[in-house]
Design a protein around this motif. Structure first.
Motif, PDB file in Angstrom:
ATOM      1  N   LEU A  26      31.616  44.119  38.946  1.00 52.62           N
ATOM      2  CA  LEU A  26      30.918  42.977  38.381  1.00 52.62           C
ATOM      3  C   LEU A  26      31.714  41.679  38.503  1.00 52.62           C
ATOM      4  O   LEU A  26      31.130  40.605  38.554  1.00 52.62           O
ATOM      5  CB  LEU A  26      30.561  43.232  36.915  1.00 52.62           C
ATOM      6  N   GLY A  27      33.047  41.796  38.549  1.00 51.86           N
ATOM      7  CA  GLY A  27      33.893  40.608  38.617  1.00 51.86           C
ATOM      8  C   GLY A  27      33.802  39.925  39.961  1.00 51.86           C
ATOM      9  O   GLY A  27      33.561  38.731  40.054  1.00 51.86           O
ATOM     10  N   GLY A  28      34.008  40.651  41.040  1.00 50.26           N
ATOM     11  CA  GLY A  28      33.879  40.132  42.377  1.00 50.26           C
ATOM     12  C   GLY A  28      34.954  39.169  42.832  1.00 50.26           C
ATOM     13  O   GLY A  28      34.969  38.757  43.978  1.00 50.26           O
ATOM     14  N   GLU A  29      35.880  38.779  41.973  1.00 54.61           N
ATOM     15  CA  GLU A  29      36.893  37.786  42.312  1.00 54.61           C
ATOM     16  C   GLU A  29      38.250  38.395  42.644  1.00 54.61           C
ATOM     17  O   GLU A  29      39.219  37.673  42.784  1.00 54.61           O
ATOM     18  CB  GLU A  29      37.052  36.793  41.152  1.00 54.61           C
ATOM     19  N   ALA A  30      38.349  39.671  42.759  1.00 57.90           N
ATOM     20  CA  ALA A  30      39.630  40.327  43.005  1.00 57.90           C
ATOM     21  C   ALA A  30      40.137  40.031  44.415  1.00 57.90           C
ATOM     22  O   ALA A  30      39.365  39.938  45.354  1.00 57.90           O
ATOM     23  CB  ALA A  30      39.487  41.832  42.825  1.00 57.90           C
ATOM     24  N   THR A  31      41.458  39.886  44.530  1.00 56.13           N
ATOM     25  CA  THR A  31      42.051  39.677  45.852  1.00 56.13           C
ATOM     26  C   THR A  31      42.720  40.940  46.368  1.00 56.13           C
ATOM     27  O   THR A  31      43.091  41.003  47.538  1.00 56.13           O
ATOM     28  CB  THR A  31      43.079  38.537  45.827  1.00 56.13           C
ATOM     29  N   ALA A  32      42.890  41.940  45.512  1.00 58.87           N
ATOM     30  CA  ALA A  32      43.496  43.204  45.927  1.00 58.87           C
ATOM     31  C   ALA A  32      42.705  44.359  45.322  1.00 58.87           C
ATOM     32  O   ALA A  32      42.213  44.266  44.203  1.00 58.87           O
ATOM     33  CB  ALA A  32      44.952  43.285  45.499  1.00 58.87           C
ATOM     34  N   ALA A  33      42.592  45.434  46.086  1.00 62.23           N
ATOM     35  CA  ALA A  33      41.810  46.584  45.632  1.00 62.23           C
ATOM     36  C   ALA A  33      42.472  47.882  46.067  1.00 62.23           C
ATOM     37  O   ALA A  33      43.162  47.940  47.082  1.00 62.23           O
ATOM     38  CB  ALA A  33      40.400  46.513  46.197  1.00 62.23           C
ATOM     39  N   PHE A  34      42.226  48.913  45.285  1.00 69.11           N
ATOM     40  CA  PHE A  34      42.725  50.265  45.530  1.00 69.11           C
ATOM     41  C   PHE A  34      41.515  51.148  45.797  1.00 69.11           C
ATOM     42  O   PHE A  34      40.579  51.176  44.990  1.00 69.11           O
ATOM     43  CB  PHE A  34      43.492  50.733  44.294  1.00 69.11           C
TER      44      PHE A  34
END
Length: 98
Positions: A26-34
């Motif tokens: 829901l956030g969609g603003e992340a710059t890093a993901a696992f």
């Protein structure tokens, strides 16, 4: 008492992962993901602008400055996308740094 704790631990763990995944989606603003347990063709399906910053036998850590990273990863075939506060936050013996 021990039985209740042993029952509660998996419930709390699943709930915690679900909250992280929901916030990431829901956030969609992340710059890093696992991405745990990515499909075999996941890397080839990644769009341009997404960099692999960590890799292990069971996961990928990715970074991108593009908008809506979680949606792009789901579209590429990820079944679960979690926030990655620390790049390649898997124990060193399990990962192969990129």
């Amino acid at each position: 008492m021990l039985k209740r704790v042993l029952i509660a631990i998996p419930i709390v763990l699943v709930g915690w992962i679900a909250i992280l995944a929901l916030v990431m989606r829901l956030g969609g603003e992340a710059t890093a993901a696992f991405v745990p347990l990515p499909p075999s063709d996941f890397i080839t399906a990644l769009p341009d602008g997404i960099a692999i910053t960590g890799r292990s036998a069971i996961s990928l850590t990715l970074r991108s400055e593009t908008e809506n990273l979680p949606s792009q990863l789901y579209e590429a075939g990820a079944w679960l996308v979690l926030p990655a506060g620390l790049e390649a936050c898997i124990p060193r013996f399990l990962r192969q740094d990129v």
